[in-house]
Design an enzyme around this catalytic site. Structure first.
Site, PDB file in Angstrom:
ATOM      1  N   GLY A  73     -10.318  -0.138   4.816  1.00  0.00           N
ATOM      2  CA  GLY A  73     -10.844  -1.663   5.152  1.00  0.00           C
ATOM      3  C   GLY A  73     -10.514  -2.740   4.046  1.00  0.00           C
ATOM      4  O   GLY A  73      -9.481  -2.334   3.745  1.00  0.00           O
ATOM      5  N   GLN A  99     -10.453 -11.346   0.178  1.00  0.00           N
ATOM      6  CA  GLN A  99      -9.329 -10.513  -0.310  1.00  0.00           C
ATOM      7  C   GLN A  99      -7.749 -10.751  -0.518  1.00  0.00           C
ATOM      8  O   GLN A  99      -7.103 -10.235  -1.418  1.00  0.00           O
ATOM      9  CB  GLN A  99      -8.966  -8.835  -0.296  1.00  0.00           C
ATOM     10  CG  GLN A  99     -10.725  -8.645  -0.079  1.00  0.00           C
ATOM     11  CD  GLN A  99     -11.069  -6.696  -0.119  1.00  0.00           C
ATOM     12  OE1 GLN A  99     -11.424  -6.324   0.962  1.00  0.00           O
ATOM     13  NE2 GLN A  99     -10.680  -5.922  -0.770  1.00  0.00           N
ATOM     14  N   CYS A 132     -12.795  -0.315  -3.892  1.00  0.00           N
ATOM     15  CA  CYS A 132     -12.472  -1.726  -3.049  1.00  0.00           C
ATOM     16  C   CYS A 132     -10.985  -1.823  -3.842  1.00  0.00           C
ATOM     17  O   CYS A 132     -10.704  -1.818  -5.263  1.00  0.00           O
ATOM     18  CB  CYS A 132     -13.381  -2.617  -4.463  1.00  0.00           C
ATOM     19  SG  CYS A 132     -12.990  -4.390  -3.607  1.00  0.00           S
ATOM     20  N   LEU A 133     -10.203  -2.373  -3.027  1.00  0.00           N
ATOM     21  CA  LEU A 133      -8.686  -2.704  -3.196  1.00  0.00           C
ATOM     22  C   LEU A 133      -8.506  -3.809  -4.596  1.00  0.00           C
ATOM     23  O   LEU A 133      -8.232  -4.158  -4.910  1.00  0.00           O
ATOM     24  CB  LEU A 133      -7.829  -3.438  -2.312  1.00  0.00           C
ATOM     25  CG  LEU A 133      -8.295  -1.796  -0.614  1.00  0.00           C
ATOM     26  CD1 LEU A 133      -7.525  -2.267   0.006  1.00  0.00           C
ATOM     27  CD2 LEU A 133      -7.425  -0.397  -1.401  1.00  0.00           C
ATOM     28  N   HIS A 164     -17.481  -9.534   1.896  1.00  0.00           N
ATOM     29  CA  HIS A 164     -16.003 -10.179   0.694  1.00  0.00           C
ATOM     30  C   HIS A 164     -15.843 -11.172   1.601  1.00  0.00           C
ATOM     31  O   HIS A 164     -16.159 -12.419   0.828  1.00  0.00           O
ATOM     32  CB  HIS A 164     -15.154  -9.755   1.253  1.00  0.00           C
ATOM     33  CG  HIS A 164     -15.047  -7.989   0.145  1.00  0.00           C
ATOM     34  ND1 HIS A 164     -14.324  -8.620  -1.377  1.00  0.00           N
ATOM     35  CD2 HIS A 164     -14.748  -6.970   0.689  1.00  0.00           C
ATOM     36  CE1 HIS A 164     -14.676  -7.633  -1.347  1.00  0.00           C
ATOM     37  NE2 HIS A 164     -13.783  -6.532  -0.841  1.00  0.00           N
ATOM     38  N   HIS A 177     -19.388  -3.853   3.581  1.00  0.00           N
ATOM     39  CA  HIS A 177     -18.663  -4.075   1.754  1.00  0.00           C
ATOM     40  C   HIS A 177     -18.068  -5.050   2.594  1.00  0.00           C
ATOM     41  O   HIS A 177     -18.391  -5.953   1.427  1.00  0.00           O
ATOM     42  CB  HIS A 177     -17.571  -3.057   1.488  1.00  0.00           C
ATOM     43  CG  HIS A 177     -17.273  -3.315   0.341  1.00  0.00           C
ATOM     44  ND1 HIS A 177     -17.707  -2.302  -0.902  1.00  0.00           N
ATOM     45  CD2 HIS A 177     -15.779  -4.054   0.223  1.00  0.00           C
ATOM     46  CE1 HIS A 177     -16.397  -2.499  -1.113  1.00  0.00           C
ATOM     47  NE2 HIS A 177     -15.620  -3.107  -0.585  1.00  0.00           N
ATOM     48  N   GLU A 178     -17.232  -4.967   3.962  1.00  0.00           N
ATOM     49  CA  GLU A 178     -16.292  -5.999   3.592  1.00  0.00           C
ATOM     50  C   GLU A 178     -17.357  -7.335   4.843  1.00  0.00           C
ATOM     51  O   GLU A 178     -16.522  -8.616   3.887  1.00  0.00           O
ATOM     52  CB  GLU A 178     -15.538  -5.593   5.185  1.00  0.00           C
ATOM     53  CG  GLU A 178     -14.995  -4.326   4.687  1.00  0.00           C
ATOM     54  CD  GLU A 178     -14.187  -4.090   3.264  1.00  0.00           C
ATOM     55  OE1 GLU A 178     -13.628  -5.597   3.307  1.00  0.00           O
ATOM     56  OE2 GLU A 178     -13.933  -2.932   3.199  1.00  0.00           O
TER      57      GLU A 178
HETATM   58  O1  K1U Z   1     -11.351  -2.980  -0.566  1.00  0.00           O
HETATM   59  C1  K1U Z   1     -12.322  -3.059   0.616  1.00  0.00           C
HETATM   60  O2  K1U Z   1     -12.611  -3.617   0.310  1.00  0.00           O
HETATM   61  C2  K1U Z   1     -11.876  -1.956   0.573  1.00  0.00           C
HETATM   62  C3  K1U Z   1     -12.619  -0.308   0.452  1.00  0.00           C
HETATM   63  C4  K1U Z   1     -13.543  -0.087   2.170  1.00  0.00           C
HETATM   64  C5  K1U Z   1     -14.679   0.460   1.046  1.00  0.00           C
HETATM   65  C6  K1U Z   1     -13.872   1.646   0.767  1.00  0.00           C
HETATM   66  C7  K1U Z   1     -15.405   3.017   0.259  1.00  0.00           C
HETATM   67  C8  K1U Z   1     -16.825   2.680   0.547  1.00  0.00           C
HETATM   68  C9  K1U Z   1     -17.046   1.302   0.523  1.00  0.00           C
HETATM   69  C10 K1U Z   1     -16.119   0.081   0.700  1.00  0.00           C
HETATM   70  C11 K1U Z   1     -11.088   0.478   0.094  1.00  0.00           C
HETATM   71  O3  K1U Z   1     -11.153   0.763   1.284  1.00  0.00           O
HETATM   72  S1  K1U Z   1     -10.996   1.261  -1.479  1.00  0.00           S
HETATM   73  C12 K1U Z   1     -10.126   2.670  -1.095  1.00  0.00           C
HETATM   74  C13 K1U Z   1     -10.622   4.553  -0.430  1.00  0.00           C
HETATM   75  O4  K1U Z   1     -11.461   4.228  -0.343  1.00  0.00           O
HETATM   76  C14 K1U Z   1     -10.255   4.615   0.507  1.00  0.00           C
HETATM   77  C15 K1U Z   1      -9.030   5.153   0.197  1.00  0.00           C
HETATM   78  C16 K1U Z   1      -7.803   5.751   1.177  1.00  0.00           C
HETATM   79  C17 K1U Z   1      -8.345   6.880   1.433  1.00  0.00           C
HETATM   80  C18 K1U Z   1      -9.945   6.975   1.481  1.00  0.00           C
HETATM   81  C19 K1U Z   1     -10.757   6.325   0.916  1.00  0.00           C
HETATM   82 ZN    ZN Z   2     -13.484  -4.500  -1.555  1.00  0.00          ZN
END
Ligand code: K1U
Ligand code: ZN
Length: 171
Positions: free
Chosen positions: A46, A51, A92-93, A138, A134-135
């Site tokens: 996401g 962000q 979270c990125l 943000h 979560h998004e």
């Molecule tokens: O930064 C963000 O908002 C994105 C975040 C979204 C998220 C993931 C897990 C739980 C809640 C919200 C991410 O994408 S973090 C990276 C991640 O979880 C992931 C990356 C690659 C493959 C699978 C998962």
């Molecule tokens: Zn995030």
């Protein structure tokens, strides 16, 4: 393909509240396309416009196994949340290499506008539910670490500042 720089916690710009999108036009479509490129490249499941320092209510999500089912939510609104809650280990990125458990409603219903400018509703559970919540946080200027204790948040801030300095030193 255009990649956008992702803001890292504790950057104060992550706490800005995003404004609604008035019209889904070419500018918004370009933002969505760049956000999708950035999310897939990271990789993430996401990304909220906040962000990437764009303070408009736009989200991209792809929770599919093959990362080939992009979902676009413009002006998303939470219209229902279950009383049942579930804990999920979130990432979270904007908080790289940190994961922690957050409790949220298990099922949510969200109304949004798609890339075609039409309103739609989705009922989500599992990772899609967690990701949508979560998004949408943000877009309200909230980062998931704000659900954690002050002690954890302070440690995460120090860790992120150290990481940013190390990355500058490597350049
Ligand atoms: O930064 C963000 O908002 C994105 C975040 C979204 C998220 C993931 C897990 C739980 C809640 C919200 C991410 O994408 S973090 C990276 C991640 O979880 C992931 C990356 C690659 C493959 C699978 C998962
Ligand atoms: Zn995030």
């Amino acid at each position: 393909m255009a990649l956008l720089p992702v803001l890292c916690y504790p950057d104060p710009r992550l706490h800005k509240v995003a404004k609604p999108v008035a019209k889904v036009d070419a500018r918004i479509k370009k933002i969505v396309s760049d956000m999708a490129d950035t999310m897939y490249e990271a990789p993430g499941v996401g990304l909220a416009a906040t962000q990437v320092d764009i303070h408009e209510r736009i989200l991209v999500i792809d929770v599919s196994d093959n990362q080939d089912e992009l979902m676009v939510f413009i002006n998303p609104e939470l219209i229902w949340a279950s009383a049942e809650v579930k804990a999920w280990r979130e990432g979270c990125l904007s908080v790289p290499e940190y994961y922690d458990e957050v409790e949220r409603p298990a099922v949510v219903r969200v109304r949004a506008v798609g890339l075609d400018g039409k309103e739609f509703e989705v009922e989500a559970d599992g990772l899609l539910s967690v990701c949508l919540q979560h998004e949408m946080d943000h877009l309200q200027g909230k980062v998931f670490v704000e659900y954690l204790s002050m002690l954890k948040r302070n440690r995460i801030s120090l860790r992120m500042k150290k990481r940013a300095k190390e990355l500058v030193g490597q350049r």
